[in-house]
Design an enzyme around this catalytic site. Structure first.
Site, PDB file in Angstrom:
ATOM      1  CG  HIS A  38       1.435   9.211  -5.515  1.00  0.00           C
ATOM      2  ND1 HIS A  38       1.013   9.204  -4.213  1.00  0.00           N
ATOM      3  CD2 HIS A  38       0.499   8.516  -6.232  1.00  0.00           C
ATOM      4  CE1 HIS A  38      -0.131   8.541  -4.133  1.00  0.00           C
ATOM      5  NE2 HIS A  38      -0.463   8.103  -5.339  1.00  0.00           N
ATOM      6  CD  GLN A 122      -2.226  10.780  -1.742  1.00  0.00           C
ATOM      7  OE1 GLN A 122      -1.431   9.838  -1.717  1.00  0.00           O
ATOM      8  NE2 GLN A 122      -1.879  12.031  -1.514  1.00  0.00           N
TER       9      GLN A 122
END
Length: 596
Positions: A38, A122
């Site tokens: 990310h 997530q």
């Protein structure tokens, strides 16, 4: 105002680039963290602008490394954790930073904005909501062009007033999106930081009057009084007034104060020995950035006498701390350095009523002979006496290290003996949270912040179990960190506390027992450290000397007895022979119901 953007040569300028460049512009040189996809656009941006990335083995250690860096460097610490899983691991670091008022900026990421509340990878935990109780400021950035303005706001919030942690969540699509330069919101990212607030003029006058009238005044400094500027003003104050100065458990003590201040009296807990020595307690205490509570003996009067016997001046940049636990004669909302500068300008001589004999007694307490000095270096069990093991260790370690103490009783024994190696700074890991294991992150941050100093990372075998894998980080980075494990095969403070409260010696108490077969020196060697194990006090010197020629990270395991029980454990447990009370470990005892 804005700063000149650095354009990557092989790709477009992204939100991650703009975030990294905003941090670089305000002076960030290093960030601690653990990789997550990310964050890749941000990490690439850091590489482009030259922000050093330090990767750890656990996110908790990364956040606490940022805190250790901030403590030693005297400024902002920066860390990064990936979405949800990494963020969750980093929560303990936010908690310690909040409790200890440490200014850190935590960068995290999350799923794309279009996938909000979509059970995405997530994306289950709302990181902004979850982190708000543990930060001064938590915000999700939804436009890449807002990065400079929001970064500036977050950093100012972390550093202003009572310092603390802040968190910024950049969704992955914000980090990877191309930036439209004409839409960038610069905010005040290019403006200089504002000056800290000073004290009210009447407060300074009143403080001077109280100091001049006191005969047995004492100063206690805490985490809000450890900047270089504050130390300089403290030295002037001490030289002018002759008033003794003590530090609290959470103060990052600098060697300058300990070595150059002629009235330095050591830890504030030493004041509790005055009645034992038949000497009077202070009649005035000046608290400088030190919060009342457990480490100043709460409301017991053991360190700060009751109001009818002792006047209290409390100076803190956070007004909510003033009078939180104890009644104050004078409360001053101010930066501690600015308060001292103002008082020094109005206090040209020592207090007129100062009892110099009392001052001499108060400052000599820290060098009183230990009651354990005459004990045998070997206990009846055949193991090393913890006091003598650490006394020998600190006598032979390199002078001037940064000392990190973590754990229960081992940290207490270290506090009794550490002056023998003349630490340049001391960071005490446990505090209001009673947090164990954060010494590993603190040691990493300290080593990066001050690479010319040896860092001593001292643990009990209990706290060592939390993040021992960070020895791999120390070795991988070639850091001069010596990890010391004081191994007594148990959670010493827990085991001894249970014994004090419940009596008897039960080695089978599973809840406080640890393995006697674990070899921390062997594990350390497997992680790339030079390791040695010592079981006899007479061998400590040779073990330390054997490490001197070794480069990089090292580990010393000291096998000691869990006895004697450290006196502070006894005080904290509050054990008494009074049958009319119920002992409540670590807090005030309570009266037994219907007891006659």
């Amino acid at each position: 105002m804005s700063f000149p953007l650095t354009h990557p040569t092989t790709r477009s300028l992204t939100g991650g680039d703009l975030l990294a460049q905003s941090l670089k512009h305000i002076g960030v040189e290093v960030a601690f963290g653990l990789h997550g996809g990310h964050l890749d656009a941000f990490l690439m941006g850091c590489e482009t602008v030259g922000i050093r990335l330090i990767d750890t083995r656990h996110e908790t250690a990364a956040v606490q490394a940022a805190e250790g860096y901030a403590k030693v460097k005297g400024g902002l610490g920066v860390c990064f954790v990936t979405a949800n899983s990494g963020f969750s691991n980093g929560i303990p670091g936010l908690a310690t930073a909040l409790a200890d008022r440490s200014p850190i900026l935590c960068i995290t990421s999350s799923p794309p904005l279009r996938d909000a509340e979509n059970n995405s990878l997530q994306g289950i935990i709302d990181q902004v909501v979850a982190s708000r109780p543990l930060t001064k400021f938590s915000h999700r950035v939804t436009n890449a062009e807002d990065a400079p303005r929001i970064v500036s706001l977050a950093v100012r919030t972390a550093l202003a007033g009572a310092p603390g942690p802040v968190l910024l969540d950049f969704p992955i699509d914000v980090l990877f999106s191309p930036v439209h330069e004409k839409l960038i919101s610069w905010g005040s990212v290019s403006s200089p930081l504002s000056y800290a607030p000073g004290p009210h003029v009447e407060a300074v006058k009143k403080a001077v009057e109280l100091l001049q009238a006191a005969s047995r005044p004492a100063v206690i400094i805490g985490s809000g009084a450890q900047s270089k500027e504050t130390t300089a003003h403290l030295l002037t104050f001490s030289s002018t007034t002759g008033i003794p100065i003590f530090d609290t458990q959470k103060c990052t003590l600098s060697s300058t104060l300990a070595t150059e201040c002629k009235t330095y009296g050591g830890g504030a807990e030493k004041l509790g020995l005055l009645p034992v020595l038949g000497k009077p307690q202070p009649d005035l205490v000046l608290l400088l950035g030190a919060r009342t509570g457990m480490f100043l003996a709460g409301r017991s009067g053991a360190l700060i006498p009751p109001a009818e016997k002792c006047k209290l001046i409390q100076v803190d940049i956070d007004g909510s701390e003033i009078g939180r636990t104890l009644p104050t004669e004078l409360g001053v909302i101010s930066d501690v350095a600015q308060f001292l500068a103002a008082v020094n300008a109005h206090l040209p001589s020592s207090p007129t009523q100062l009892d110099k004999d009392w001052v001499s007694t108060a400052t000599s307490i820290q060098v009183l002979p230990s009651p354990f000095a005459s004990d045998s270096p070997t206990t009846p069990s055949g193991l090393m006496h913890p006091y003598h093991a650490l006394q020998s260790l600190f006598s032979h370690l390199p002078k001037g290290p940064i000392l990190i103490t973590d754990g229960g009783e081992c940290a207490l024994w270290a506090r009794d003996t550490s002056r023998l190696c003349s630490p340049s700074a001391i960071l005490k890991s446990t505090g209001a949270l009673g947090f164990l294991g954060n010494g590993f992150g603190y040691a990493l941050g300290a080593a990066v912040a001050s690479p010319d100093r040896t860092v001593i990372n001292l643990h009990g075998d209990g706290s060592a179990g939390f993040h021992f894998m960070e020895l791999d980080t120390y070795a991988r980075l070639g850091l001069d960190v010596i990890t010391v494990v004081v191994n007594n095969y148990c959670w010493g403070m827990s085991s001894n506390g249970q014994e004090l409260v419940y009596g008897g010696k039960n080695p089978k108490r599973v809840i406080s027992s640890l393995s006697a077969v674990t070899r921390y020196d062997t594990v350390a060697e497997g992680l790339g450290n030079k390791g040695v194990r010592v079981t006899k006090v007479e061998d400590v010197k040779g073990a330390v000397e054997s490490l001197r020629d070794s480069q990089g990270a090292k580990c010393i395991e000291l096998v000691v007895d869990s006895k004697p029980i450290h006196p502070v454990t006894e005080v904290m447990v509050g054990q008494t022979e009074d049958e009319g009370v119920v002992v409540v470990p670590y807090y005030d005892n309570i009266p037994r119901a219907y007891y006659k």
